[in-house]
Design a protein around this motif. Structure first.
Motif, PDB file in Angstrom:
ATOM      1  N   LEU A   9      44.889 108.958  44.215  1.00  0.00           N
ATOM      2  CA  LEU A   9      45.341 109.664  45.334  1.00  0.00           C
ATOM      3  C   LEU A   9      44.750 110.382  46.418  1.00  0.00           C
ATOM      4  N   LEU A  10      43.445 110.429  46.004  1.00  0.00           N
ATOM      5  CA  LEU A  10      42.210 110.745  47.085  1.00  0.00           C
ATOM      6  C   LEU A  10      42.517 109.895  48.078  1.00  0.00           C
ATOM      7  N   ALA A  11      42.414 108.482  47.674  1.00  0.00           N
ATOM      8  CA  ALA A  11      42.293 107.426  48.623  1.00  0.00           C
ATOM      9  C   ALA A  11      43.543 107.318  49.445  1.00  0.00           C
ATOM     10  N   LEU A  12      44.721 107.445  49.066  1.00  0.00           N
ATOM     11  CA  LEU A  12      45.800 107.382  49.873  1.00  0.00           C
ATOM     12  C   LEU A  12      45.838 108.686  50.939  1.00  0.00           C
ATOM     13  N   SER A  13      45.376 109.858  50.315  1.00  0.00           N
ATOM     14  CA  SER A  13      45.338 111.025  51.338  1.00  0.00           C
ATOM     15  C   SER A  13      44.149 110.672  52.569  1.00  0.00           C
ATOM     16  N   GLY A  14      43.246 110.146  52.243  1.00  0.00           N
ATOM     17  CA  GLY A  14      42.257 109.729  53.214  1.00  0.00           C
ATOM     18  C   GLY A  14      42.988 108.867  54.171  1.00  0.00           C
ATOM     19  N   LYS A  15      43.698 107.586  53.650  1.00  0.00           N
ATOM     20  CA  LYS A  15      44.257 106.714  54.490  1.00  0.00           C
ATOM     21  C   LYS A  15      45.318 107.322  55.360  1.00  0.00           C
ATOM     22  N   SER A  16      46.096 108.316  55.079  1.00  0.00           N
ATOM     23  CA  SER A  16      47.071 108.846  55.811  1.00  0.00           C
ATOM     24  C   SER A  16      46.444 109.744  56.686  1.00  0.00           C
ATOM     25  N   ALA A  17      45.213 110.318  56.381  1.00  0.00           N
ATOM     26  CA  ALA A  17      44.593 111.062  57.359  1.00  0.00           C
ATOM     27  C   ALA A  17      43.697 110.159  58.543  1.00  0.00           C
ATOM     28  N   ARG A  47      45.453 107.576  59.484  1.00  0.00           N
ATOM     29  CA  ARG A  47      46.567 106.934  60.481  1.00  0.00           C
ATOM     30  C   ARG A  47      46.973 108.192  61.225  1.00  0.00           C
ATOM     31  N   ALA A  48      47.038 109.471  60.803  1.00  0.00           N
ATOM     32  CA  ALA A  48      47.449 110.432  61.590  1.00  0.00           C
ATOM     33  C   ALA A  48      46.499 110.777  62.820  1.00  0.00           C
ATOM     34  N   GLY A  49      45.348 110.547  62.855  1.00  0.00           N
ATOM     35  CA  GLY A  49      44.417 110.669  64.144  1.00  0.00           C
ATOM     36  C   GLY A  49      43.505 111.941  63.653  1.00  0.00           C
ATOM     37  N   PRO A  50      42.615 112.305  64.960  1.00  0.00           N
ATOM     38  CA  PRO A  50      41.937 113.323  64.973  1.00  0.00           C
ATOM     39  C   PRO A  50      42.766 114.566  64.704  1.00  0.00           C
ATOM     40  N   GLY A  51      42.080 115.668  63.955  1.00  0.00           N
ATOM     41  CA  GLY A  51      42.605 116.936  63.930  1.00  0.00           C
ATOM     42  C   GLY A  51      43.600 117.050  62.937  1.00  0.00           C
ATOM     43  N   ALA A  52      44.061 116.092  61.926  1.00  0.00           N
ATOM     44  CA  ALA A  52      44.811 115.950  60.970  1.00  0.00           C
ATOM     45  C   ALA A  52      44.686 116.743  59.582  1.00  0.00           C
TER      46      ALA A  52
END
Length: 116
Positions: free
Chosen positions: A101-109, A111-116
């Motif tokens: 779950l932490l890895a998926l959260s980091g991966k989506s962060a 993709r979202a770019g800076p400031g997400a």
């Protein structure tokens, strides 16, 4: 007018090149001093950050040791209820789910770019 003559008498044509030479020497000395000051400030900052990094590394290692001790304690506590093999499997499974779950959260962060 006598004051004007006194100043002219004191500044001789021969002394102007000496003054220019002295000005150039002083400017060079000031530049060298500024460079030395900048180097000293940089060295101080590096030394300070190095000491902080060492402390953070030690804190990380101790935190990891505490987490391992907590997981071993969880396994030992569950072992009395469901046996050592199942207790190990349960604790490792929960930890792997949290890691995923932490890895998926980091991966989506990312993709979202800076400031997400």
């Amino acid at each position: 007018m006598p004051n004007d003559m006194d100043v002219r008498d004191r500044v001789l044509p021969d002394s102007i090149p000496q003054l220019v030479t002295q000005l150039a020497t002083d400017a060079r000395d000031v530049a060298k001093a500024e460079i030395a000051l900048a180097k000293a400030k940089a060295l101080f900052a590096v030394t300070r950050y190095k000491a902080a990094a060492i402390r953070f590394a030690i804190a990380g290692v101790l935190g990891l040791a505490a987490l391992i001790a907590l997981l071993v304690g969880a396994i030992l506590s569950l072992a009395t209820l469901i046996g050592p093999g199942w207790a190990t499997l349960a604790v490792v499974g929960v930890v792997l789910v949290i890691a995923a779950l932490l890895a998926l959260s980091g991966k989506s962060a990312l993709r979202a770019g800076p400031g997400a």
